[in-house]
Scaffold this motif. Structure first.
Motif, PDB file in Angstrom:
ATOM      1  N   GLU A  59       0.809  -1.221   0.000  1.00  0.00           N
ATOM      2  CA  GLU A  59       0.000   0.000   0.000  1.00  0.00           C
ATOM      3  C   GLU A  59       0.843   1.273   0.000  1.00  0.00           C
ATOM      4  OE1 GLU A  59       0.325  -1.465   4.281  1.00  0.00           O
ATOM      5  OE2 GLU A  59      -0.132  -2.319   2.313  1.00  0.00           O
TER       6      GLU A  59
ATOM      7  N   LEU B  61       3.280   3.262  -3.916  1.00  0.00           N
ATOM      8  CA  LEU B  61       3.050   4.421  -4.786  1.00  0.00           C
ATOM      9  C   LEU B  61       3.606   5.697  -4.160  1.00  0.00           C
ATOM     10  CD1 LEU B  61      -0.601   3.713  -6.016  1.00  0.00           C
ATOM     11  CD2 LEU B  61       1.539   3.248  -7.223  1.00  0.00           C
ATOM     12  N   ARG B  62       3.432   5.840  -2.858  1.00  0.00           N
ATOM     13  CA  ARG B  62       3.952   7.025  -2.168  1.00  0.00           C
ATOM     14  C   ARG B  62       5.475   6.994  -2.134  1.00  0.00           C
ATOM     15  NH1 ARG B  62       4.268   8.039   3.766  1.00  0.00           N
ATOM     16  NH2 ARG B  62       4.729  10.254   4.006  1.00  0.00           N
TER      17      ARG B  62
ATOM     18  N   VAL C 271      -1.617   9.342  -8.001  1.00  0.00           N
ATOM     19  CA  VAL C 271      -2.914   8.709  -8.260  1.00  0.00           C
ATOM     20  C   VAL C 271      -3.811   9.757  -8.902  1.00  0.00           C
ATOM     21  CG1 VAL C 271      -4.905   7.566  -7.243  1.00  0.00           C
ATOM     22  CG2 VAL C 271      -2.621   7.165  -6.288  1.00  0.00           C
TER      23      VAL C 271
ATOM     24  N   ALA D  20      -5.390   4.963  -3.587  1.00  0.00           N
ATOM     25  CA  ALA D  20      -4.324   3.966  -3.534  1.00  0.00           C
ATOM     26  C   ALA D  20      -4.780   2.807  -2.655  1.00  0.00           C
ATOM     27  CB  ALA D  20      -3.048   4.594  -2.977  1.00  0.00           C
TER      28      ALA D  20
ATOM     29  N   ILE E 148      -5.679  -1.505  -9.337  1.00  0.00           N
ATOM     30  CA  ILE E 148      -5.436  -0.153  -9.846  1.00  0.00           C
ATOM     31  C   ILE E 148      -4.900  -0.301 -11.261  1.00  0.00           C
ATOM     32  CG2 ILE E 148      -3.985   1.906  -9.612  1.00  0.00           C
ATOM     33  CD1 ILE E 148      -4.048   1.511  -6.600  1.00  0.00           C
TER      34      ILE E 148
ATOM     35  N   VAL F 123      -3.585   5.364 -11.910  1.00  0.00           N
ATOM     36  CA  VAL F 123      -2.308   6.035 -11.624  1.00  0.00           C
ATOM     37  C   VAL F 123      -1.647   6.487 -12.923  1.00  0.00           C
ATOM     38  CG1 VAL F 123      -1.908   4.765  -9.491  1.00  0.00           C
ATOM     39  CG2 VAL F 123      -1.027   3.851 -11.654  1.00  0.00           C
TER      40      VAL F 123
END
Length: 830
Positions: A544, A547-548, A554, A559, A573, A622
């Protein structure tokens, strides 16, 4: 022969009497010959010398896809081709993999390896230096735990132990027996990556990897004597047609055959040939410069040559003497160039892109030495004959007269020198435009939106061995050990000082990791006519926070969160490419998808457990993230929480990405300590920052841009020196005329315009020829360019203006000297 030696000795004496002239000429030749020799050493290793296997011209690559693609094959298809063909002496295969190597009271390490069919080394014609190769029965699951070591690994980790054969080592938590050590410096295909051990391909009965649905094996065959690629292609295509008929679902199987050497080189061939052509232009510019120097020297020896002719020397005899006098110059330039090339090769080794095939060592060998010698002799012929023919055209009586100057001869000599300078400018312009196009292309690549933020991101691979961290396929099984490991790892890493976020993924931007290709279906859409029409996407597992940590924005939806677990609603996603392609006029959020073809198209023998067709709800979109390279279109990509994928295959592929507030490398030691606390036998490998990965992705275009720019700069300097020399010579020859003009009232501005005007005419002629040549030649490098046309008008205009300014400056300095001529001195000038 005696006369020949006398002429050579005389040439050396003439050279020693003019150290300034000799130094300029040798330096120009050394630059041209040295650059050519250095680039040729790379071309020789990659393009000219065969792959270092016996009768390498009979090795061929067999791909499952259409001609021109390097498509891997499925193991069952490989067996069909192997057993049914009559064109190969042998057909083997391999795929890359790496191993956790531990034991022997040494720290664990991750070693690059390859899984091979047991006959692959027989196909390649390679036998171990110690021990034996694999046996055919060692492809059977349970008998597959044997290994071949590279010579380097044997020396590095096992101190060249002569008793290593028969010993047991630990790979991925399992004991393997060493059966052999491969020869020293044996390349494994293109040596990218550099393989250090090999193990037989083997899967347990019923394993989905041993199905027609998984294409991952690279096939290599050795053609029988007398069999052509065309004959092999015909039979491979026929067998592929039989496979398609016998096994529905193989619509995309075609089969193509190409020589292995051609496939390994790939796009690099064009890049290297462009560089070799560019450096050849540098040599031509150098030769033109030296020819102009020799013309000037020959003009000062007119009376000497006239005396020799009056005493009975024929024109052929004089030409031979002048050419032989050039031999010491050419050989000196060749020797100096070889010395420069030796240093240049060392520099090239440091800057060569990692994508360049390296199966042969790059260096100065017999081929390169012969090339340098031939190049030196060729340059002698080019720059020696032209001045020799020109110098021997002079009328003997006129040359011996007191006046000494012939306007006809002067004009003829001046015309030839002007032609040479125009050619020099044209060659320099072609080089500069090529370099300008590559520079613009490189800048375009650097400005590509890669879809993530690379600043302060540290990445590494933490490959868990399947034997120790197997993922149960039973949904009722307890939490997989691999998932527990990574949950604890992420929790501890995120608590480290300076760490902002941390996540894991099966694939990173720009090619690191492993992204699976899977069929892609959307609930409610019409069923495709055949499985060949079912689209495929890249399937990626992430945590999770990934992506950060990677800085991937996003654009829609959300997310993943810690609530997206194996017990919650399956979610996914998608990236913008999928959104644009499959949902152009609708919102993809909330739509249902699954990884697989519609069940009606999937034959029973290709079906896998039910979780392959899990329906997932799209919860986010994304940004597109670049895959292997920056110049290719982004893959269609589906991201899934790694907690919701409980099938085998991902435990040894996860990459860790850590975003820090300071220097990323500062957190590496602490992260290693966390991994060691969780599992003392677990290595950390493939450590790099995302800035480093981005730089690596730009290495090939950067390499070409830097070299072309360097060659263009050398060409520009030589061209400027050439036109400066010609205009200086013109001013010297016309000093008497300039004095008369100034005595009759000509202003300094008029004299300046007179000299500069002649230089402008030369420059315009050179630019015109160069532009025409550039339009034709730059098309050859079109495949190397990104975001710029091979005939880009802006580049052509700016580079032409740059060369014109440099040429005019080179003309201005002699012209300014002409305006300072004292008329009284000039009228007495002879």
């Amino acid at each position: 022969m005696e006369q020949l030696l006398k002429d050579l000795r005389y040439g050396f004496r003439i050279l020693l009497k003019s150290p300034g002239f000799a130094g300029c000429a040798v330096l120009a030749l050394a630059l041209g010959i040295g650059a050519n020799t250095a680039i040729f050493s790379v071309v020789d290793a990659v393009l000219l010398r065969p792959i270092p296997y016996p009768e390498a011209d009979r090795l061929a690559l067999l791909s499952s896809g259409p001609q021109g693609q390097r498509s891997p094959s499925a193991l069952p298809d490989y067996r069909e081709w192997r057993d049914q063909n009559h064109v190969f002496e042998g057909l083997g295969g391999f795929y890359y993999g790496d191993f956790n190597l531990s034991g022997q009271n040494q720290d664990p390490e991750r070693v690059q390896g390859a899984f091979t069919t047991t006959n692959l080394f027989s196909v390649l014609g390679v036998t171990p230096a110690m021990g034996r190769s694999f046996l055919s029965e060692e492809e059977q699951f349970g008998r597959h735990r044997v290994v071949l070591l590279s010579y380097g690994l044997w020396q590095r980790r096992y101190a060249a132990d002569p008793g290593i054969v028969g010993q047991t080592i630990t790979l991925g938590g399992e004991a393997h027996t060493v059966v052999g050590v491969m020869p020293r410096d044996m390349p494994f295909l293109d040596n990218t990556p550099r393989v250090e051990l090999w193990r037989p391909i083997s899967f347990a009965p019923g394993d989905n990897m041993d199905s027609r649905n998984n294409h991952f094996v690279v096939l290599i065959g050795r053609l029988k004597h007398g069999v052509t690629v065309e004959q092999a292609q015909a039979e491979v295509s026929a067998i592929a047609a039989n496979i398609r008929a016998a096994f529905p679902g193989n619509d995309g199987l075609e089969g193509s055959v190409a020589l292995l050497s051609e496939q390994l080189v790939g796009d690099v061939r064009t890049e290297l040939l462009v560089l070799l052509g560019a450096v050849g232009f540098v040599l031509l510019v150098a030769c033109v410069n030296v020819a102009n120097l020799l013309l000037a020297r020959a003009a000062s020896r007119e009376k000497e040559l006239a005396v020799r002719a009056s005493l009975g020397a024929s024109r052929a005899r004089l030409i031979r003497q002048l050419v032989l006098e050039s031999v010491p110059l050419g050989l000196s330039g060749g020797g100096a160039g070889l010395l420069l090339a030796t240093w240049g090769v060392d520099l090239l080794e440091l800057t060569l892109p990692p994508t360049l095939p390296r199966y042969n060592a790059i260096g100065i060998n017999s081929n390169v030495l012969l090339f340098t010698l031939g190049l030196s002799l060729l340059t002698i012929t080019i720059f020696g004959l032209v001045p020799a023919f020109q110098a021997t055209k002079r009328d003997v009586r006129d040359a011996l007269s007191d006046g000494g100057r012939s306007m006809t001869t002067g004009r003829r000599s001046s015309r030839l020198r002007s032609i040479l300078v125009a050619a020099e400018l044209a060659l320099a312009l072609v080089l500069l435009i090529g370099a300008g196009l590559m520079a613009k292309s490189f800048l375009n690549l650097r400005n590509v939106d890669a879809g993530f933020n690379p600043e302060n991101v540290l990445t590494m691979r933490i490959p868990l061995p399947d034997a120790k961290y197997a993922v149960p396929v039973n949904a009722n099984s307890p939490t997989p050990p691999a998932l527990t490991f990574f949950e604890q790892l992420l929790q501890r890493v995120q608590a480290l000082p300076g760490v902002e976020s941390a996540g894991v993924s099966t694939v990173l931007p720009l090619g690191a990791g492993l992204g699976w290709g899977k069929y892609f279906s959307i609930e409610g859409r019409p069923t495709p006519a055949s499985i060949a029409q079912v689209p495929s996407v890249r399937f990626v597992l992430i945590s999770e926070e990934y992506l950060r940590a990677m800085g991937i924005p996003v654009h829609k939806g959300r997310a993943f969160t810690e609530h997206d677990t194996a017990d919650s609603q399956p979610v996914a996603i998608i990236n913008e490419t999928i959104a644009r392609r499959f949902f152009p006029d609708e919102d993809p959020l909330g739509k249902t998808i699954w990884m697989g073809a519609p069940e009606i198209l999937f034959p029973p023998e290709a079906q896998t457990p039910e979780n392959r067709f899990v329906r997932r709800t799209i919860v986010g979109v994304v940004a597109d993230v670049k895959g292997s390279t920056l110049d290719k279109a982004t893959n269609a990509e589906v991201l899934v929480p790694y907690r919701q994928y409980n099938r085998e295959g991902w435990t040894n592929t996860l990459m860790l990405a850590v975003r820090t507030s300071g220097t990323p490398q500062g957190s590496l030691a602490a992260i290693r300590d966390v991994v060691r606390d969780l599992d003392r036998e677990q290595p950390v490998t493939t450590v790099a920052t995302m800035d480093e990965r981005l730089s690596r992705a730009l290495s090939a275009p950067r390499f070409s841009t830097i070299l072309l720019g360097l060659f263009a700069l050398i060409g520009l300097v030589l061209a400027a020196v050439g036109i400066f020399g010609v205009m200086s010579y013109v001013v010297t020859q016309r000093t008497h005329e300039i004095g008369i003009r100034m005595a009759l009232g000509a202003s300094r501005g008029a004299v300046l315009a007179l000299v500069v005007g002649q230089g402008i005419r030369l420059t315009l002629v050179g630019l015109g020829i160069g532009l025409a040549a550039s339009v034709a030649l730059t098309r050859l490098m079109a495949s190397l360019l990104f975001g710029v046309s091979a005939t880009d008008p802006m580049t052509f205009a700016l580079i032409s203006a740059l060369l014109a300014v440099v040429a005019l400056m080179a003309c201005y300095l002699p012209a300014r000297r002409a305006t300072k001529v004292d008329p009284m001195v000039a009228l007495r000038y002879e």
